[in-house]
Structure formats: structure tokens, C-alpha cells
Design an enzyme around this catalytic site. Sequence first.
Site, PDB file in Angstrom:
ATOM      1  N   SER A 124       0.903  -1.044  -0.053  1.00 55.56           N
ATOM      2  CA  SER A 124      -0.107   0.032   0.091  1.00 55.56           C
ATOM      3  C   SER A 124       0.837   1.127   0.082  1.00 55.56           C
ATOM      4  O   SER A 124       1.714   1.533   1.058  1.00 55.56           O
ATOM      5  CB  SER A 124      -1.188   0.166   1.163  1.00 55.56           C
ATOM      6  OG  SER A 124      -1.511   1.319   1.197  1.00 55.56           O
ATOM      7  N   HIS A 181      -1.106  -1.449  -4.166  1.00 56.28           N
ATOM      8  CA  HIS A 181      -2.483  -1.191  -3.697  1.00 56.28           C
ATOM      9  C   HIS A 181      -2.650   0.380  -3.319  1.00 56.28           C
ATOM     10  O   HIS A 181      -1.713   1.039  -2.907  1.00 56.28           O
ATOM     11  CB  HIS A 181      -2.543  -1.737  -2.248  1.00 56.28           C
ATOM     12  CG  HIS A 181      -3.903  -1.509  -1.625  1.00 56.28           C
ATOM     13  ND1 HIS A 181      -4.908  -2.338  -2.035  1.00 56.28           N
ATOM     14  CD2 HIS A 181      -4.241  -0.775  -0.354  1.00 56.28           C
ATOM     15  CE1 HIS A 181      -6.208  -2.147  -1.083  1.00 56.28           C
ATOM     16  NE2 HIS A 181      -5.839  -1.058  -0.444  1.00 56.28           N
ATOM     17  N   MET A 209     -11.527  -6.051   5.352  1.00 55.31           N
ATOM     18  CA  MET A 209     -10.799  -5.517   6.215  1.00 55.31           C
ATOM     19  C   MET A 209     -10.434  -5.975   7.461  1.00 55.31           C
ATOM     20  O   MET A 209     -11.482  -6.516   8.146  1.00 55.31           O
ATOM     21  CB  MET A 209     -11.475  -3.947   6.344  1.00 55.31           C
ATOM     22  CG  MET A 209     -11.769  -3.210   5.328  1.00 55.31           C
ATOM     23  SD  MET A 209     -10.204  -2.840   4.403  1.00 55.31           S
ATOM     24  CE  MET A 209      -9.390  -1.924   5.594  1.00 55.31           C
ATOM     25  N   GLY A 251      -9.403   3.635   7.059  1.00 55.33           N
ATOM     26  CA  GLY A 251      -8.901   4.926   7.493  1.00 55.33           C
ATOM     27  C   GLY A 251      -7.310   5.131   7.858  1.00 55.33           C
ATOM     28  O   GLY A 251      -6.983   6.175   7.246  1.00 55.33           O
ATOM     29  N   PHE A 252      -6.716   4.261   8.319  1.00 55.64           N
ATOM     30  CA  PHE A 252      -5.212   4.484   8.699  1.00 55.64           C
ATOM     31  C   PHE A 252      -4.290   3.393   8.665  1.00 55.64           C
ATOM     32  O   PHE A 252      -4.762   2.190   8.864  1.00 55.64           O
ATOM     33  CB  PHE A 252      -5.291   5.171  10.254  1.00 55.64           C
ATOM     34  CG  PHE A 252      -5.781   6.398  10.403  1.00 55.64           C
ATOM     35  CD1 PHE A 252      -5.493   7.530  10.164  1.00 55.64           C
ATOM     36  CD2 PHE A 252      -7.193   6.213  11.085  1.00 55.64           C
ATOM     37  CE1 PHE A 252      -6.167   8.481  10.569  1.00 55.64           C
ATOM     38  CE2 PHE A 252      -7.895   7.521  11.055  1.00 55.64           C
ATOM     39  CZ  PHE A 252      -7.447   8.727  10.958  1.00 55.64           C
ATOM     40  N   GLY A 264      -0.796   1.151   9.625  1.00 49.71           N
ATOM     41  CA  GLY A 264      -0.125   0.842  11.088  1.00 49.71           C
ATOM     42  C   GLY A 264      -1.212   0.341  12.233  1.00 49.71           C
ATOM     43  O   GLY A 264      -0.593   0.522  13.287  1.00 49.71           O
ATOM     44  N   GLY A 279      -5.056  -4.540   6.249  1.00 47.47           N
ATOM     45  CA  GLY A 279      -5.117  -4.147   7.610  1.00 47.47           C
ATOM     46  C   GLY A 279      -4.105  -4.928   8.625  1.00 47.47           C
ATOM     47  O   GLY A 279      -4.535  -6.026   8.933  1.00 47.47           O
ATOM     48  N   GLY A 280      -3.043  -4.394   9.148  1.00 44.25           N
ATOM     49  CA  GLY A 280      -2.129  -5.061   9.862  1.00 44.25           C
ATOM     50  C   GLY A 280      -1.627  -6.394   9.550  1.00 44.25           C
ATOM     51  O   GLY A 280      -1.293  -7.288  10.206  1.00 44.25           O
ATOM     52  N   GLY A 299       1.220  -2.392   4.194  1.00 47.21           N
ATOM     53  CA  GLY A 299       1.629  -0.965   4.102  1.00 47.21           C
ATOM     54  C   GLY A 299       2.868  -0.866   4.929  1.00 47.21           C
ATOM     55  O   GLY A 299       3.885  -0.904   4.403  1.00 47.21           O
ATOM     56  N   SER A 300       2.643  -0.764   6.077  1.00 52.73           N
ATOM     57  CA  SER A 300       3.928  -0.532   7.007  1.00 52.73           C
ATOM     58  C   SER A 300       4.944  -1.791   7.069  1.00 52.73           C
ATOM     59  O   SER A 300       6.275  -1.524   7.219  1.00 52.73           O
ATOM     60  CB  SER A 300       3.430  -0.284   8.652  1.00 52.73           C
ATOM     61  OG  SER A 300       2.298  -0.767   8.741  1.00 52.73           O
TER      62      SER A 300
HETATM   63  C1  DX5 Z   1      -6.483   0.991   5.775  1.00 50.84           C
HETATM   64  C2  DX5 Z   1      -5.912   0.879   4.512  1.00 50.84           C
HETATM   65  C3  DX5 Z   1      -5.071  -0.056   4.258  1.00 50.84           C
HETATM   66  C4  DX5 Z   1      -3.451   0.245   4.716  1.00 50.84           C
HETATM   67  C5  DX5 Z   1      -2.883  -0.798   5.258  1.00 50.84           C
HETATM   68  O1  DX5 Z   1      -7.673   1.854   5.655  1.00 50.84           O
HETATM   69  O2  DX5 Z   1      -7.049   0.388   3.532  1.00 50.84           O
HETATM   70  O3  DX5 Z   1      -4.653  -0.407   2.926  1.00 50.84           O
HETATM   71  O4  DX5 Z   1      -2.796   1.275   4.169  1.00 50.84           O
HETATM   72  O5  DX5 Z   1      -1.834  -0.470   6.201  1.00 50.84           O
HETATM   73  P1  DX5 Z   1      -1.040  -1.439   7.168  1.00 50.84           P
HETATM   74  O6  DX5 Z   1      -0.452  -2.561   6.372  1.00 50.84           O
HETATM   75  O7  DX5 Z   1       0.031  -0.704   7.819  1.00 50.84           O
HETATM   76  O8  DX5 Z   1      -2.137  -1.842   8.076  1.00 50.84           O
HETATM   77 ZN    ZN Z   2      -6.707  -0.745   1.505  1.00 49.20          ZN
END
Ligand code: DX5
Ligand code: ZN
Length: 218
Positions: free
Chosen positions: A9, A32, A136, A141-142, A144, A175-176, A196-197
Site C-alpha cells: 500500500s 494497492h 478489512m 482509515g489509517f 499501521g 490491515g495489519g 503498508g507498514s
Molecule cells: C487502511 C488501508 C490499508 C492500509 C494498510 O484503511 O485500507 O490499505 O494502508 O496499512 P497497514 O498494512 O500498515 O495496516
Molecule cells: Zn486499503
Amino acid sequence: MASPIIAPSILAADFSKLGEEVRAVANADWIHVDIMDGHFVPNLSFGPDITRTVDKITDQHLDVHLMIENPERWVDHYVDAGADCVIFHVEATEDHVALAQHLRAKGVKAGFSLKPGTPIEPYLADLPHFDLVLVMSVEPGFGGQSFMPDQLEKVRALREAIDAAQLDTLIEIDGGISEKTIRAAAEAGCDAFVAGSAVYGKEDPAAAVDNLRQLATI
Ligand code: DX5
Ligand code: ZN
């Protein structure tokens, strides 16, 4: 089983060097792209212009996750910007099947996503209209946040329904996802994994992608 799909992401990337960050994960299967409107989720990210920029940087498949109200008003902008798959939230639209048909008619893949509190059962009969379901495993929304293991029940129900109907709808989780959680998600039946992270938070994002893929290979 097919090789797991890893989708970094770019929400977690350093935007001061977006080109470099996208090229750093050239070994990833998909990219993503998280779109947030400040209404459907309490955060704002970016829109079609950044999506188009990413599409110019890479030939990788763009997995566009719309966390926005009224997705039907905006999907065409993301198709034009180069999305290969457009994923919208069922909580944000009145007619998810009509929107999927619209996307497929435009020649892109259609996906729907569900927030953690939304059950999957009402949507199982509509799976033939979709190329992908994005589960999800955090509140959208965020980046990490911590993985919610109870969401794997939803993945198992989806796996069973998809296999029973012999569909090729992919199950993606978002997510996570990390080296600690990806294997359980793979065992529950996921095909694709957003990270993402766990990718951009690492010294070597490409090595993180390879490591995640290996951990998800059953
Ligand atoms: C959250 C996003 C995710 C997010 C994943 O709302 O849809 O795609 O970027 O980030 P990590 O992998 O750090 O949980
Ligand atoms: Zn996403």
C-alpha cells in the site's frame, strides 16, 4: 495453490519520493492505492491524479481501494486514471451489483470491501459479479493498526462459498498484515495480501515483499 499476491500500500510510502518508492517494490504483484475522502473514513489521502501518476510509474496491476461515499460518482475517474481493479465499500453504495456490472463493462475488475462490523453472509449470493472481495482486518482509515484475527471467520466463509460455487473470485485482506499475521490469513484462504507498514516500514521493501510472499505460501 497459486502463488500469493502481495500488494504494497503506497499510503505508507514516502510521498516526497513516490517514484522511487513504487520502483522499490517492482517485485510486488500489485500496487494497492488507498483513496480516502474524509467522510466515509475520518482521513483524507489522495485521488485520481496520484493514481494516474502511479500508473505512469509502473506497469504493475493497480488495486484501487475506494474508501469514499458515493463511489458510483467517482469510479470512472479511477478507471480513466489506470485502475486495473476498483474496489468499493458495500456500506457506501445502494446497488453493489450494478456498480460491479458498470466496472466490468468498462473493462476493469470489480471488487467490494467490507468494514470489520459488516457481515459477509448477505453478499455471498452476489459473488459471481465480483472478481475480488477485500476483507478489512482493521477499521479503514489509517495504516499501521493492529490486525483483527476475528475477521478470518469472514475469510473462511468466503473461501467455502467461492470453492463450493467454483468461482475464481479472489479474497484479499487489508490491515495489519505483517510477517506475524500473514500466515494465518493465508491458511484461512486469502489469495492476496495488502501490506503498508510491513513493507515501507522496512529498510529493504523488496526483501519484505519476498519474505511476506514466502510466509504466505502454503
Ligand atoms: C487502511 C488501508 C490499508 C492500509 C494498510 O484503511 O485500507 O490499505 O494502508 O496499512 P497497514 O498494512 O500498515 O495496516
Ligand atoms: Zn486499503
